[in-house]
Design a protein around this motif. Structure first.
Motif, PDB file in Angstrom:
ATOM      1  N   ASP A 157     128.635 -53.338  22.616  1.00 39.09           N
ATOM      2  CA  ASP A 157     127.335 -53.418  21.947  1.00 39.09           C
ATOM      3  C   ASP A 157     126.560 -54.690  22.263  1.00 39.09           C
ATOM      4  O   ASP A 157     125.342 -54.736  22.061  1.00 39.09           O
ATOM      5  CB  ASP A 157     127.526 -53.326  20.425  1.00 39.09           C
ATOM      6  N   ASP A 158     127.257 -55.712  22.732  1.00 42.28           N
ATOM      7  CA  ASP A 158     126.614 -57.020  22.899  1.00 42.28           C
ATOM      8  C   ASP A 158     126.519 -57.433  24.365  1.00 42.28           C
ATOM      9  O   ASP A 158     127.421 -57.161  25.173  1.00 42.28           O
ATOM     10  CB  ASP A 158     127.399 -58.097  22.127  1.00 42.28           C
ATOM     11  N   PHE A 159     125.453 -58.113  24.684  1.00 40.49           N
ATOM     12  CA  PHE A 159     125.245 -58.695  26.005  1.00 40.49           C
ATOM     13  C   PHE A 159     126.248 -59.814  26.233  1.00 40.49           C
ATOM     14  O   PHE A 159     126.463 -60.654  25.356  1.00 40.49           O
ATOM     15  CB  PHE A 159     123.814 -59.238  26.077  1.00 40.49           C
ATOM     16  N   THR A 160     126.879 -59.835  27.413  1.00 39.25           N
ATOM     17  CA  THR A 160     127.848 -60.877  27.747  1.00 39.25           C
ATOM     18  C   THR A 160     127.662 -61.323  29.195  1.00 39.25           C
ATOM     19  O   THR A 160     126.824 -60.794  29.932  1.00 39.25           O
ATOM     20  CB  THR A 160     129.304 -60.384  27.588  1.00 39.25           C
ATOM     21  N   ALA A 161     128.507 -62.257  29.602  1.00 36.55           N
ATOM     22  CA  ALA A 161     128.478 -62.735  30.981  1.00 36.55           C
ATOM     23  C   ALA A 161     128.845 -61.641  31.969  1.00 36.55           C
ATOM     24  O   ALA A 161     128.513 -61.745  33.160  1.00 36.55           O
ATOM     25  CB  ALA A 161     129.418 -63.931  31.146  1.00 36.55           C
ATOM     26  N   ALA A 162     129.519 -60.581  31.522  1.00 38.35           N
ATOM     27  CA  ALA A 162     129.794 -59.456  32.423  1.00 38.35           C
ATOM     28  C   ALA A 162     128.496 -58.830  32.912  1.00 38.35           C
ATOM     29  O   ALA A 162     128.400 -58.393  34.068  1.00 38.35           O
ATOM     30  CB  ALA A 162     130.658 -58.418  31.716  1.00 38.35           C
ATOM     31  N   ASP A 163     127.492 -58.791  32.056  1.00 35.85           N
ATOM     32  CA  ASP A 163     126.190 -58.246  32.453  1.00 35.85           C
ATOM     33  C   ASP A 163     125.489 -59.178  33.436  1.00 35.85           C
ATOM     34  O   ASP A 163     124.795 -58.709  34.356  1.00 35.85           O
ATOM     35  CB  ASP A 163     125.323 -58.023  31.215  1.00 35.85           C
ATOM     36  N   ILE A 164     125.668 -60.469  33.259  1.00 35.93           N
ATOM     37  CA  ILE A 164     125.107 -61.423  34.217  1.00 35.93           C
ATOM     38  C   ILE A 164     125.751 -61.240  35.584  1.00 35.93           C
ATOM     39  O   ILE A 164     125.076 -61.268  36.616  1.00 35.93           O
ATOM     40  CB  ILE A 164     125.287 -62.862  33.700  1.00 35.93           C
ATOM     41  N   MET A 165     127.052 -61.009  35.599  1.00 34.30           N
ATOM     42  CA  MET A 165     127.757 -60.840  36.872  1.00 34.30           C
ATOM     43  C   MET A 165     127.342 -59.558  37.602  1.00 34.30           C
ATOM     44  O   MET A 165     127.241 -59.538  38.826  1.00 34.30           O
ATOM     45  CB  MET A 165     129.266 -60.821  36.625  1.00 34.30           C
ATOM     46  N   ILE A 166     127.090 -58.492  36.870  1.00 34.40           N
ATOM     47  CA  ILE A 166     126.853 -57.185  37.507  1.00 34.40           C
ATOM     48  C   ILE A 166     125.426 -57.017  38.015  1.00 34.40           C
ATOM     49  O   ILE A 166     125.166 -56.155  38.867  1.00 34.40           O
ATOM     50  CB  ILE A 166     127.193 -56.032  36.527  1.00 34.40           C
ATOM     51  N   LEU A 167     124.487 -57.815  37.531  1.00 34.68           N
ATOM     52  CA  LEU A 167     123.080 -57.515  37.816  1.00 34.68           C
ATOM     53  C   LEU A 167     122.744 -57.641  39.297  1.00 34.68           C
ATOM     54  O   LEU A 167     122.016 -56.799  39.833  1.00 34.68           O
ATOM     55  CB  LEU A 167     122.150 -58.411  36.990  1.00 34.68           C
ATOM     56  N   PHE A 168     123.238 -58.656  39.972  1.00 32.33           N
ATOM     57  CA  PHE A 168     122.846 -58.852  41.372  1.00 32.33           C
ATOM     58  C   PHE A 168     123.158 -57.642  42.247  1.00 32.33           C
ATOM     59  O   PHE A 168     122.283 -57.159  42.980  1.00 32.33           O
ATOM     60  CB  PHE A 168     123.492 -60.121  41.943  1.00 32.33           C
ATOM     61  N   PRO A 169     124.402 -57.104  42.222  1.00 29.41           N
ATOM     62  CA  PRO A 169     124.640 -55.933  43.069  1.00 29.41           C
ATOM     63  C   PRO A 169     123.869 -54.689  42.641  1.00 29.41           C
ATOM     64  O   PRO A 169     123.653 -53.780  43.452  1.00 29.41           O
ATOM     65  CB  PRO A 169     126.163 -55.715  42.972  1.00 29.41           C
ATOM     66  N   LEU A 170     123.429 -54.628  41.389  1.00 32.93           N
ATOM     67  CA  LEU A 170     122.620 -53.499  40.941  1.00 32.93           C
ATOM     68  C   LEU A 170     121.155 -53.642  41.348  1.00 32.93           C
ATOM     69  O   LEU A 170     120.430 -52.642  41.379  1.00 32.93           O
ATOM     70  CB  LEU A 170     122.686 -53.358  39.420  1.00 32.93           C
ATOM     71  N   THR A 171     120.733 -54.855  41.636  1.00 34.30           N
ATOM     72  CA  THR A 171     119.304 -55.082  41.853  1.00 34.30           C
ATOM     73  C   THR A 171     119.022 -55.728  43.206  1.00 34.30           C
ATOM     74  O   THR A 171     118.762 -55.029  44.188  1.00 34.30           O
ATOM     75  CB  THR A 171     118.737 -55.950  40.722  1.00 34.30           C
ATOM     76  N   THR A 172     119.089 -57.041  43.274  1.00 36.73           N
ATOM     77  CA  THR A 172     118.682 -57.757  44.484  1.00 36.73           C
ATOM     78  C   THR A 172     119.480 -57.333  45.703  1.00 36.73           C
ATOM     79  O   THR A 172     118.952 -57.308  46.827  1.00 36.73           O
ATOM     80  CB  THR A 172     118.803 -59.277  44.275  1.00 36.73           C
ATOM     81  N   MET A 173     120.753 -56.983  45.524  1.00 36.82           N
ATOM     82  CA  MET A 173     121.563 -56.554  46.658  1.00 36.82           C
ATOM     83  C   MET A 173     120.992 -55.312  47.315  1.00 36.82           C
ATOM     84  O   MET A 173     121.226 -55.063  48.501  1.00 36.82           O
ATOM     85  CB  MET A 173     123.001 -56.301  46.185  1.00 36.82           C
ATOM     86  N   ARG A 174     120.197 -54.531  46.576  1.00 35.35           N
ATOM     87  CA  ARG A 174     119.591 -53.339  47.166  1.00 35.35           C
ATOM     88  C   ARG A 174     118.512 -53.666  48.189  1.00 35.35           C
ATOM     89  O   ARG A 174     118.043 -52.777  48.905  1.00 35.35           O
ATOM     90  CB  ARG A 174     119.040 -52.431  46.062  1.00 35.35           C
ATOM     91  N   LEU A 175     118.126 -54.944  48.275  1.00 34.49           N
ATOM     92  CA  LEU A 175     117.249 -55.352  49.365  1.00 34.49           C
ATOM     93  C   LEU A 175     118.008 -55.359  50.684  1.00 34.49           C
ATOM     94  O   LEU A 175     117.413 -55.250  51.755  1.00 34.49           O
ATOM     95  CB  LEU A 175     116.678 -56.750  49.096  1.00 34.49           C
ATOM     96  N   PHE A 176     119.337 -55.504  50.610  1.00 34.40           N
ATOM     97  CA  PHE A 176     120.184 -55.512  51.804  1.00 34.40           C
ATOM     98  C   PHE A 176     120.872 -54.163  52.018  1.00 34.40           C
ATOM     99  O   PHE A 176     121.124 -53.765  53.143  1.00 34.40           O
ATOM    100  CB  PHE A 176     121.267 -56.599  51.668  1.00 34.40           C
ATOM    101  N   SER A 177     121.228 -53.513  50.910  1.00 27.14           N
ATOM    102  CA  SER A 177     121.933 -52.231  50.967  1.00 27.14           C
ATOM    103  C   SER A 177     121.116 -51.221  50.163  1.00 27.14           C
ATOM    104  O   SER A 177     121.231 -51.132  48.943  1.00 27.14           O
ATOM    105  CB  SER A 177     123.345 -52.380  50.380  1.00 27.14           C
ATOM    106  N   ARG A 178     120.239 -50.501  50.850  1.00 30.95           N
ATOM    107  CA  ARG A 178     119.288 -49.623  50.184  1.00 30.95           C
ATOM    108  C   ARG A 178     119.990 -48.541  49.367  1.00 30.95           C
ATOM    109  O   ARG A 178     120.989 -47.975  49.801  1.00 30.95           O
ATOM    110  CB  ARG A 178     118.384 -48.950  51.216  1.00 30.95           C
ATOM    111  N   ARG A 179     119.449 -48.286  48.190  1.00 32.49           N
ATOM    112  CA  ARG A 179     120.008 -47.217  47.367  1.00 32.49           C
ATOM    113  C   ARG A 179     118.950 -46.724  46.398  1.00 32.49           C
ATOM    114  O   ARG A 179     118.295 -47.512  45.726  1.00 32.49           O
ATOM    115  CB  ARG A 179     121.227 -47.698  46.591  1.00 32.49           C
ATOM    116  N   ASP A 180     118.808 -45.415  46.337  1.00 34.91           N
ATOM    117  CA  ASP A 180     117.909 -44.778  45.385  1.00 34.91           C
ATOM    118  C   ASP A 180     118.627 -44.700  44.043  1.00 34.91           C
ATOM    119  O   ASP A 180     119.696 -44.087  43.936  1.00 34.91           O
ATOM    120  CB  ASP A 180     117.542 -43.381  45.884  1.00 34.91           C
TER     121      ASP A 180
END
Length: 218
Positions: A157-180
């Motif tokens: 239920d709560d935001f944690t550092a796990a969410d901080i860790m996961i965001l890059f591959p879900l977002t900015t990494m898609r500039l390098f590895s395209r994904r719809d």
């Protein structure tokens, strides 16, 4: 003072964001990628023996590796905030997702990015190994999508550092590895929740002033 050495368009976004979430003082030193190779410049690679982002220094300490840095800052400056303790609800989920981000998800994303480049040079041909590696990346996305269909944040239920860790591959990494991400409604909703956080917006304005946050969230 704590100094965050930030390489543009890299995983060190996480560290700037963490500092903003914790509301701690820090100095940001930003480095641009080489315009030809798109790699880190020599002065950034010289900061640590392995030469990768992110890097911090704090007095005599120089520390690399996202997970290590997140834990160090949260424990040293954040009184353990955003890190779940043993016995806390969601502790095992927190551990899994915190380490899944760089232990499984990022390697799969990097492999996918390299395979895409190889496919382009090989006219799109693929063998069994390539197919298996790409399937691994697909499973990672499916696993995250399933998790976020049951909880608002990775640990519960709560935001944690796990969410901080996961965001890059879900977002900015898609500039390098395209994904719809159209087929992933729970991930899309999650990214909108995360993107509304003022600390993330401040962090990205400082770390990536030329990057449209909504572009990488969509």
């Amino acid at each position: 003072m704590l100094t965050v050495h930030h390489l543009g368009i890299s995983q060190s976004d996480r560290i700037v964001w963490l500092c903003e979430e914790l509301g701690i003082p820090y100095q940001l030193k930003r480095y641009d990628r080489d315009p030809q190779t798109r790699l880190a410049p020599a002065d950034y690679r010289a900061l640590t023996p392995f030469g990768t982002a992110p890097v911090i220094d704090d007095g005599d300490l120089v520390l690399g590796e996202s997970g290590a840095i997140v834990e160090y800052i949260a424990q040293t400056y954040g009184n353990g905030r955003l890190i779940l303790r043993h016995g806390a609800p969601g502790y095992a989920d927190f551990l899994f997702w915190f380490h899944f981000a760089n232990g499984s998800f990022m390697p799969a994303a990097l492999i996918d990015s390299m395979l895409s480049r190889m496919d382009a040079s090989n006219n799109g041909s693929a063998d069994g190994v390539t197919t298996a590696l790409r399937a691994r990346f697909d499973r990672a996305w499916d696993l995250i999508e399933d998790r976020l269909g049951h909880v608002p944040y990775l640990a519960g239920d709560d935001f944690t550092a796990a969410d901080i860790m996961i965001l890059f591959p879900l977002t900015t990494m898609r500039l390098f590895s395209r994904r719809d991400i159209g087929p992933y409604p729970h991930i899309r909703a999650y990214l909108q929740r995360i993107g509304a956080r003022p600390a993330l917006q401040r962090a990205m304005q400082k770390a990536e002033p030329g990057l449209d946050l909504q572009r990488v969230l969509a």
